[in-house]
Design an enzyme around this catalytic site. Sequence first.
Site, PDB file in Angstrom:
ATOM      1  N   THR A 109      27.648 -45.479  48.001  1.00  0.00           N
ATOM      2  CA  THR A 109      27.315 -46.997  49.516  1.00  0.00           C
ATOM      3  C   THR A 109      28.131 -47.484  50.078  1.00  0.00           C
ATOM      4  OG1 THR A 109      26.053 -48.032  46.915  1.00  0.00           O
ATOM      5  CG2 THR A 109      26.733 -48.771  48.914  1.00  0.00           C
TER       6      THR A 109
ATOM      7  N   LYS B 218      17.819 -47.716  50.334  1.00  0.00           N
ATOM      8  CA  LYS B 218      18.249 -47.791  49.205  1.00  0.00           C
ATOM      9  C   LYS B 218      16.888 -48.013  48.475  1.00  0.00           C
ATOM     10  CE  LYS B 218      21.072 -47.472  44.974  1.00  0.00           C
ATOM     11  NZ  LYS B 218      21.765 -46.994  44.755  1.00  0.00           N
TER      12      LYS B 218
ATOM     13  N   ASP C 297      23.621 -52.479  46.117  1.00  0.00           N
ATOM     14  CA  ASP C 297      23.899 -51.525  47.259  1.00  0.00           C
ATOM     15  C   ASP C 297      23.179 -52.320  48.130  1.00  0.00           C
ATOM     16  OD1 ASP C 297      25.615 -50.214  45.203  1.00  0.00           O
ATOM     17  OD2 ASP C 297      24.318 -48.244  45.104  1.00  0.00           O
TER      18      ASP C 297
ATOM     19  N   GLU D  86      19.784 -44.020  50.989  1.00  0.00           N
ATOM     20  CA  GLU D  86      21.015 -43.242  49.911  1.00  0.00           C
ATOM     21  C   GLU D  86      20.258 -43.133  47.925  1.00  0.00           C
ATOM     22  OE1 GLU D  86      24.189 -46.570  48.616  1.00  0.00           O
ATOM     23  OE2 GLU D  86      24.295 -45.522  46.170  1.00  0.00           O
ATOM     24  N   GLY D  87      20.480 -41.921  47.181  1.00  0.00           N
ATOM     25  CA  GLY D  87      19.956 -42.025  46.315  1.00  0.00           C
ATOM     26  C   GLY D  87      20.271 -43.405  44.862  1.00  0.00           C
ATOM     27  N   ALA D  88      20.265 -42.873  43.690  1.00  0.00           N
ATOM     28  CA  ALA D  88      20.451 -43.293  43.122  1.00  0.00           C
ATOM     29  C   ALA D  88      21.574 -42.257  41.569  1.00  0.00           C
ATOM     30  CB  ALA D  88      19.580 -44.183  42.034  1.00  0.00           C
TER      31      ALA D  88
ATOM     32  N   ASN E 272      35.725 -38.275  49.624  1.00  0.00           N
ATOM     33  CA  ASN E 272      36.016 -39.321  49.623  1.00  0.00           C
ATOM     34  C   ASN E 272      37.768 -39.629  48.890  1.00  0.00           C
ATOM     35  OD1 ASN E 272      36.346 -42.035  49.378  1.00  0.00           O
ATOM     36  ND2 ASN E 272      34.573 -42.746  47.656  1.00  0.00           N
TER      37      ASN E 272
HETATM   38  N1  LIG Z   1      37.294 -45.064  50.035  1.00  0.00           N
HETATM   39  C1  LIG Z   1      37.044 -45.988  49.460  1.00  0.00           C
HETATM   40  N2  LIG Z   1      37.549 -46.746  49.254  1.00  0.00           N
HETATM   41  C2  LIG Z   1      37.628 -47.728  48.354  1.00  0.00           C
HETATM   42  N3  LIG Z   1      36.860 -48.140  47.450  1.00  0.00           N
HETATM   43  C3  LIG Z   1      35.970 -47.600  47.029  1.00  0.00           C
HETATM   44  C4  LIG Z   1      36.018 -46.036  47.935  1.00  0.00           C
HETATM   45  N4  LIG Z   1      34.833 -45.468  47.830  1.00  0.00           N
HETATM   46  C5  LIG Z   1      34.367 -46.005  46.113  1.00  0.00           C
HETATM   47  N5  LIG Z   1      34.801 -47.479  46.425  1.00  0.00           N
HETATM   48  C6  LIG Z   1      34.912 -48.479  45.161  1.00  0.00           C
HETATM   49  O1  LIG Z   1      35.018 -47.366  44.078  1.00  0.00           O
HETATM   50  C7  LIG Z   1      33.373 -48.444  43.316  1.00  0.00           C
HETATM   51  C8  LIG Z   1      31.882 -47.205  42.863  1.00  0.00           C
HETATM   52  O2  LIG Z   1      31.951 -46.985  44.459  1.00  0.00           O
HETATM   53  P1  LIG Z   1      29.940 -47.005  45.614  1.00  0.00           P
HETATM   54  O3  LIG Z   1      30.290 -46.082  46.716  1.00  0.00           O
HETATM   55  O4  LIG Z   1      30.082 -48.318  44.683  1.00  0.00           O
HETATM   56  O5  LIG Z   1      29.934 -45.708  44.669  1.00  0.00           O
HETATM   57  P2  LIG Z   1      27.956 -45.336  44.050  1.00  0.00           P
HETATM   58  O6  LIG Z   1      27.438 -45.925  45.324  1.00  0.00           O
HETATM   59  O7  LIG Z   1      28.001 -43.422  44.419  1.00  0.00           O
HETATM   60  O8  LIG Z   1      28.006 -45.386  42.902  1.00  0.00           O
HETATM   61  C9  LIG Z   1      33.319 -49.319  44.211  1.00  0.00           C
HETATM   62  O9  LIG Z   1      33.744 -50.366  43.150  1.00  0.00           O
HETATM   63  C10 LIG Z   1      33.804 -48.733  46.096  1.00  0.00           C
HETATM   64  O10 LIG Z   1      34.136 -49.968  46.261  1.00  0.00           O
HETATM   65 MG   LIG Z   2      25.157 -47.011  44.919  1.00  0.00          MG
END
Ligand SMILES: Nc1ncnc2c1ncn2[C@@H]1O[C@H](COP(=O)(O)OP(=O)(O)O)[C@@H](O)[C@H]1O
Ligand SMILES: [Mg+2]
Length: 235
Positions: free
Chosen positions: A21, A42, A51, A112-114, A172
Amino acid sequence: MACVNRAILFITGSDTGVGKTVLATALTRCLVQAGVPVAALKPVGAGGRGDARRLRAAAGAVLTLAEVNPWHFRAPLAPRVAARLEGRRLMLSQVAAHVRRVQKRFRTVVVEGAGGLLSPLGEDFDSRDLLLALRATPVVVCPNRLGAINQTLLVLAALPRGLARKAQVVLNSPGKPDPASRSNRRMLSELLGRRRVHVLPWRKPARSGGRARADRRLAVLLRPLVSLVRNGLLD
Ligand SMILES: Nc1ncnc2c1ncn2[C@@H]1O[C@H](COP(=O)(O)OP(=O)(O)O)[C@@H](O)[C@H]1O
Ligand SMILES: [Mg+2]
């Protein structure tokens, strides 16, 4: 006006919670800033619509929440499992048709997938099936730490060869890099080609003054990916 070819960027990852996300919203914002007509979806989610709300805002609220996320299930489980708890069933053809309808309006769509690539989304599909049905460009997000090379290559190995060849990889950045964080990019670039490996910076919690600089850095790091979309070079 930017030369924008039709593109569906499908954001998947090595796992859940890896930054899909964060990347999808950052990339969508950068595309909007670059003048690319873009919507973010999404289509299938479970366990809350946070998301979907973030994606909707990133694209400038060009879609309703119901369009961004038509299928949402209450339990924080893989969507196929969460849907069954509600006596509901979701099929690939429904989701693919929705994404195509949105693409007709916006040309470029960030989806975005899940969960991870093989998490069960509906009765007859996972993210890999949806990627294939849409002939989308896979964007694989993986935390940049020891183990990332293996995890990234496993995801790519699970894709049909044609899709794997056009996949983009986003490392990331963690809050605390480990010794592998620097060399992962080099090694993956050697294996996959430099143009296919990107870095998403760690984003510190908002503090006065630091935001604008962090946004600029993010835009610089995502520029190569944005350029590929703008110039229709994703295939
Ligand atoms: N580059 C980043 N910098 C700061 N926080 C991050 C970063 N990448 C992920 N996070 C934090 O990690 C957690 C999971 O990220 P998210 O994007 O929601 O993962 P996904 O969508 O793959 O489940 C969230 O709380 C997000 O804010
Ligand atoms: Mg997500």
